[in-house]
Design an enzyme around this catalytic site. Structure first.
Site, PDB file in Angstrom:
ATOM      1  N   LYS A  75       0.819  -1.226   0.000  1.00 50.29           N
ATOM      2  CA  LYS A  75       0.000   0.000   0.000  1.00 50.29           C
ATOM      3  C   LYS A  75       0.854   1.279   0.000  1.00 50.29           C
ATOM      4  O   LYS A  75       0.389   2.325  -0.447  1.00 50.29           O
ATOM      5  CB  LYS A  75      -0.935   0.013   1.205  1.00 50.29           C
ATOM      6  CG  LYS A  75      -2.105  -0.944   1.062  1.00 50.29           C
ATOM      7  CD  LYS A  75      -3.051  -0.795   2.226  1.00 50.29           C
ATOM      8  CE  LYS A  75      -4.282  -1.656   2.037  1.00 50.29           C
ATOM      9  NZ  LYS A  75      -5.343  -1.340   2.975  1.00 50.29           N
ATOM     10  N   GLY A 136      -6.415   2.612  18.569  1.00 52.93           N
ATOM     11  CA  GLY A 136      -5.357   2.215  17.637  1.00 52.93           C
ATOM     12  C   GLY A 136      -4.844   3.397  16.848  1.00 52.93           C
ATOM     13  O   GLY A 136      -5.533   4.430  16.721  1.00 52.93           O
ATOM     14  N   GLU A 164       3.419   7.392  21.314  1.00 54.08           N
ATOM     15  CA  GLU A 164       4.218   8.130  20.306  1.00 54.08           C
ATOM     16  C   GLU A 164       3.597   8.066  18.906  1.00 54.08           C
ATOM     17  O   GLU A 164       3.839   8.943  18.081  1.00 54.08           O
ATOM     18  CB  GLU A 164       5.650   7.559  20.209  1.00 54.08           C
ATOM     19  CG  GLU A 164       6.472   7.635  21.487  1.00 54.08           C
ATOM     20  CD  GLU A 164       6.079   6.563  22.496  1.00 54.08           C
ATOM     21  OE1 GLU A 164       6.284   5.391  22.208  1.00 54.08           O
ATOM     22  OE2 GLU A 164       5.514   6.926  23.554  1.00 54.08           O
TER      23      GLU A 164
HETATM   24  P1  ATR Z   1      -3.343  -1.509  10.552  1.00 50.46           P
HETATM   25  O1  ATR Z   1      -2.682  -1.045   9.297  1.00 50.46           O
HETATM   26  O2  ATR Z   1      -4.333  -2.619  10.356  1.00 50.46           O
HETATM   27  O3  ATR Z   1      -3.931  -0.378  11.335  1.00 50.46           O
HETATM   28  P2  ATR Z   1      -0.962  -1.612  12.177  1.00 50.46           P
HETATM   29  O4  ATR Z   1      -0.462  -0.407  11.458  1.00 50.46           O
HETATM   30  O5  ATR Z   1      -0.015  -2.752  12.396  1.00 50.46           O
HETATM   31  O6  ATR Z   1      -2.210  -2.228  11.427  1.00 50.46           O
HETATM   32  O7  ATR Z   1      -1.572  -1.141  13.582  1.00 50.46           O
HETATM   33  C1  ATR Z   1      -2.036  -2.041  14.527  1.00 50.46           C
HETATM   34  C2  ATR Z   1      -2.663  -1.252  15.684  1.00 50.46           C
HETATM   35  O8  ATR Z   1      -3.231  -2.190  16.591  1.00 50.46           O
HETATM   36  C3  ATR Z   1      -1.667  -0.425  16.472  1.00 50.46           C
HETATM   37  O9  ATR Z   1      -2.304   0.750  16.889  1.00 50.46           O
HETATM   38  C4  ATR Z   1      -1.350  -1.347  17.663  1.00 50.46           C
HETATM   39  O10 ATR Z   1      -0.903  -0.672  18.811  1.00 50.46           O
HETATM   40  P3  ATR Z   1       0.670  -0.293  19.023  1.00 50.46           P
HETATM   41  O11 ATR Z   1       0.904   0.890  18.156  1.00 50.46           O
HETATM   42  O12 ATR Z   1       0.763  -0.001  20.467  1.00 50.46           O
HETATM   43  O13 ATR Z   1       1.424  -1.521  18.607  1.00 50.46           O
HETATM   44  C5  ATR Z   1      -2.723  -1.917  17.905  1.00 50.46           C
HETATM   45  N1  ATR Z   1      -2.735  -3.156  18.697  1.00 50.46           N
HETATM   46  C6  ATR Z   1      -2.373  -4.386  18.288  1.00 50.46           C
HETATM   47  N2  ATR Z   1      -2.570  -5.283  19.272  1.00 50.46           N
HETATM   48  C7  ATR Z   1      -3.069  -4.591  20.343  1.00 50.46           C
HETATM   49  C8  ATR Z   1      -3.498  -4.951  21.680  1.00 50.46           C
HETATM   50  N3  ATR Z   1      -3.408  -6.219  22.103  1.00 50.46           N
HETATM   51  N4  ATR Z   1      -3.987  -3.984  22.473  1.00 50.46           N
HETATM   52  C9  ATR Z   1      -4.069  -2.704  22.052  1.00 50.46           C
HETATM   53  N5  ATR Z   1      -3.686  -2.301  20.820  1.00 50.46           N
HETATM   54  C10 ATR Z   1      -3.194  -3.238  19.969  1.00 50.46           C
END
Ligand code: ATR
Length: 289
Positions: A75, A136, A164
């Site tokens: 992407k 997220g 962050e």
């Molecule tokens: P996408 O493109 O689908 O949004 P990504 O860019 O990998 O995928 O983002 C994943 C999101 O899910 C992130 O905000 C991640 O939080 P971190 O930035 O702290 O990693 C969040 N996420 C994944 N597992 C999580 C969990 N168990 N609890 C809370 N947030 C989670």
């Protein structure tokens, strides 16, 4: 013998570029649209290895493709190939739909309109003057943030366990709509019951991790809320189950998946697909998956 004639020498070519593609439902989605609308085109999976990506994109132009979808992990990688990019896709930094016209590549991100259309259709509500929590801060949260801001939300909370990462989304939303109030948090340390809509864009709770949910133990829902989970597998996540128990309206992410695809098809074919057809597609895919 039955002659197979749904593809012929005049068929338009469409497809999805990505890797892996085994679980993509885009071929079924777009070929179903083609069949309903009685168009002459074919949509195929285009699994491409990383080192072949640039050459493959040139190949799609050379082969006369009308357009294609772009999914993980390309992407962002597609950006350098584009001649024109939509405002949303540029702000998000990700393109999921490309149209090829006169040998030029036009990039779009239909997750924004796909999400807002699915939200309106399935929840019956909108974002106007609403307080919205986005859980997220990844790529999906960017598209959702723009959709919510474009819909006239009064306040957006971006909540991510890695604080962050929230600043970048706040900047994108403010560049798009400077009027909306955006607040960043690393936990649910505010009165969530005063918000109207909660949208989960994290992967927490997605199959096979179905016993998980984001910010467990800190989310308190109430019956006036709408809770939208971008996850569609499982169709009823732990988050949605908890929200429903509190009487909140709940919606899963299948609608967004279907509507972003419909918006892409409209771009390629330069048409407007009737709302009734979109609804019928959503119902059919709910049964199919
Ligand atoms: P996408 O493109 O689908 O949004 P990504 O860019 O990998 O995928 O983002 C994943 C999101 O899910 C992130 O905000 C991640 O939080 P971190 O930035 O702290 O990693 C969040 N996420 C994944 N597992 C999580 C969990 N168990 N609890 C809370 N947030 C989670």
């Amino acid at each position: 013998m039955k002659i197979v004639d749904f593809v012929n020498g005049r068929s338009l070519l469409l497809g999805v570029t990505g890797n892996p593609l085994e679980h993509s439902i885009s071929p079924q989605l777009h070929n179903t649209l083609t069949s309903i609308l009685n168009n002459n085109c074919i949509y195929v999976p285009l699994r491409i290895d990383e080192e072949d990506f640039d050459e493959a994109i040139k190949g799609l132009c050379a082969l006369g493709f009308t357009g294609f979808n772009v999914t993980i992990p390309y992407k962002n990688k597609i950006l350098k190939h584009l001649d024109v990019i939509s405002k949303e896709a540029e702000l998000i930094g990700a393109v999921n739909t490309v149209k090829i016209k006169d040998n030029k590549l036009y990039g779009f991100n239909t997750d924004v309109s796909g999400f807002s259309d699915a939200f309106k259709e399935e929840s019956g509500g909108d974002f106007f003057n609403k307080k919205v929590v986005i859980l997220g801060a990844g790529g999906a949260a960017r598209a959702v943030g723009l959709a919510v801001a474009a819909g006239g939300a009064s306040r957006i909370y971006i909540v991510n366990r890695t604080f962050e990462k929230t600043g970048a989304i706040k900047k994108i939303i403010k560049d798009y709509d400077s009027g909306v109030d955006v607040i960043c948090r690393d936990s649910i340390n505010f009165n969530i019951s005063k918000t109207d809509i909660v949208i989960n864009t994290t992967s927490a709770g997605m199959y096979p991790d179905v016993e998980n949910m984001p910010f467990e133990g800190t989310l308190e829902f109430d019956r006036n809320m709408t809770v939208y989970d971008l996850i569609y597998n499982p169709s009823n996540t732990k988050l949605l189950k908890q929200a429903a128990k509190s009487g909140a309206k709940t919606v899963n992410g299948l609608g967004m998946l279907i509507y972003q695809g419909i918006r892409a098809y409209e771009i390629w074919m330069d048409i407007k697909i009737e709302d009734d057809i979109s609804r019928e597609m959503l119902l059919s895919f709910k049964k199919y998956l």
